[in-house]
Design an enzyme around this catalytic site. Sequence first.
Site, PDB file in Angstrom:
ATOM      1  N   ASP A 207      -5.129  46.317 -15.707  1.00 24.98           N
ATOM      2  CA  ASP A 207      -3.782  45.798 -16.582  1.00 24.98           C
ATOM      3  C   ASP A 207      -4.117  46.700 -17.683  1.00 24.98           C
ATOM      4  OD1 ASP A 207      -1.389  44.223 -17.442  1.00 24.98           O
ATOM      5  OD2 ASP A 207      -3.417  43.944 -19.271  1.00 24.98           O
ATOM      6  N   GLU A 258       1.598  63.246 -24.916  1.00 23.89           N
ATOM      7  CA  GLU A 258       0.941  63.051 -25.206  1.00 23.89           C
ATOM      8  C   GLU A 258       0.792  62.371 -26.782  1.00 23.89           C
ATOM      9  OE1 GLU A 258      -1.076  66.022 -24.902  1.00 23.89           O
ATOM     10  OE2 GLU A 258       0.152  67.079 -24.018  1.00 23.89           O
TER      11      GLU A 258
HETATM   12  C1  NOJ Z   1       0.967  44.523 -18.837  1.00 25.16           C
HETATM   13  C2  NOJ Z   1       0.996  42.966 -18.428  1.00 25.16           C
HETATM   14  O1  NOJ Z   1       1.769  42.780 -17.265  1.00 25.16           O
HETATM   15  C3  NOJ Z   1       1.609  42.380 -19.522  1.00 25.16           C
HETATM   16  O2  NOJ Z   1       2.575  40.964 -19.108  1.00 25.16           O
HETATM   17  C4  NOJ Z   1       0.921  41.758 -20.690  1.00 25.16           C
HETATM   18  O3  NOJ Z   1       1.380  40.997 -21.647  1.00 25.16           O
HETATM   19  C5  NOJ Z   1       0.350  43.906 -21.116  1.00 25.16           C
HETATM   20  N1  NOJ Z   1      -0.399  43.959 -20.140  1.00 25.16           N
HETATM   21  C6  NOJ Z   1      -0.906  42.982 -21.984  1.00 25.16           C
HETATM   22  O4  NOJ Z   1      -1.777  43.425 -21.227  1.00 25.16           O
END
Ligand code: NOJ
Length: 566
Positions: A207, A258
């Site tokens: 993530d 950036e």
């Molecule tokens: C990306 C995840 O796919 C999303 O669902 C989440 O809210 C954010 N990252 C924060 O973890």
Amino acid sequence: MSNEWWRSAVIYQVYPRSFADASGDGIGDLAGVTERLPQLKDLGVDAVWLSPFYTSPQRDAGYDVADYTDVDPLFGTLDDFDAMQAEAKRLGLKVIVDLVPNHSSSEHEWFKAALAAEPGSPERARYIFRDGRGENGEVPPNNWLSVFGGPAWTQITDADGKPGQWYLHLFDGSQPDFDWNNPEVHELFRGVLRFWLDRGVDGFRVDVAHGMVKQEGLPDVHPLVQLGDDELTADLEEDQAEETAAEKETLVAEFAAESPYWGQEGVHEIFRDWHNVLAEYEGDRVLVAEAWVSPLEKLAKWVRPDEMSQAFNFGYLETPWNAAEVRAVIRDSLEAFSAVGAPSTWVLSNHDVIRHTTRFSADPLPPQGAGIGPKTPTKLDEQLGLKRGRAASMLMLALPGSAYVYQGEELGLPEVVDLPDEAREDPTFHRTGGELYGRDGCRVPVPWTSTGDSYGFSHSGRSWLPQPPEWATYARDAQEGTEGSTLELYKQALRLRAEHGLGTGSLTWLDGYPDAVVAFTNGDLTVIANIGTEPVGLPGGEIVLDSGKGTHGSLPADTTVWIRTA
Ligand code: NOJ
């Protein structure tokens, strides 16, 4: 080129809370996944990736983790996880789990300890605490904004009731960012990786793999980048407004390239370290980056041979239904990823974006993350969206590399756009006071049967988000064995993809078609997608897959066919 399984795999994303509910509480769980795995095998995917099911207060649907090495009671137990994984292995499906290393939940033991400790203490040093600015520290340490709206900082209250330091959270206030300059954080995540690898997982989807490292000194972002277009030009004369909007555009492009918190070079050292942890284990384990990074050449750095294995291709996901743009993104992706020896990946939908069947008819398309709701001034055409969605999926599944399928897309599910405000749970909705609808519309529980209170989603008939009446016609059992259904189309595509080795194949563009057509060969199949408005002539050969209805002789608009010419 090596032959690791993930290079050509079709990976199915299970969003556990909306997939299948065995406990009957209206929220999907691991036992529910176990029950339904045979249907995924039958669909023909190679692997499942599960969004987080770890201990969590669920402020961001589990992307706020309080304990990385346990299962939240909502989803079951570690034994349920083991049983699910054993069933997956029995069926020959690989299992990928989510790793959430940018931030924890504010309920994580470390964060609770940080709140209880003094400024400057080792406990606070695992997160990003700073004193506020202004005379009394009442102004946030910098001007960064949360992805979900509002400031990216929250001020804490000390034990004596006085306002204390601020902590950084790029997402919700319940998701404090770790300080990846701290070796203890590295150690924690090495342990988390080993915990799940020891249990036998085949890999991790990482993530926010572009956000862990922040620029030293946490410098402000140019204020214009942060302003919404309306605020930006509200008090300005027309020519001034145009000038300011143009300046903002340049600054936003600079920010994308950036940013002080996205895509910092320091992330690569972390990826190399994790790569080495995975290499300690036998077999091919995969690290997949969720990285909203552009351009593609920069993203390709995430998947150099000693870093991540693959990265989601969000450039592909964001490409509109336009042949020139689709050709360009395919060409650029293959080029950028193969330059570093990585497979290209392809994805059209996930739990954070408007489902692609709906996206492809939306006019205008709301910005990423905003979602669609009753007040969104967007015109939709469900049938056109489905037609285009099917054509787009059949184009995607013919491409060499690895493809991601989000639960429900094999049923052609549309985004649910009329959820009542009271049902919405996405922090985006709540942090923006309802201005942005957020992502609940793509998270509505999956319909398995055309009858029953929750369309077969839950043993009790409950569902954490209301399902629309159309779910009856989209239900899996209504499509199973039905000629021309989206489910049967996906099954056939996955079977042919495997039989013809499309995932490990290579693409050769075909000339001589109108501009609005995407045409190529992959192995012994010719793939033609008509993204224009006029029918186009087809070459001879047997049509082995047809996203439309009974295509013959010429290819109608918004349709993809696979043809065996040999
Ligand atoms: C990306 C995840 O796919 C999303 O669902 C989440 O809210 C954010 N990252 C924060 O973890």
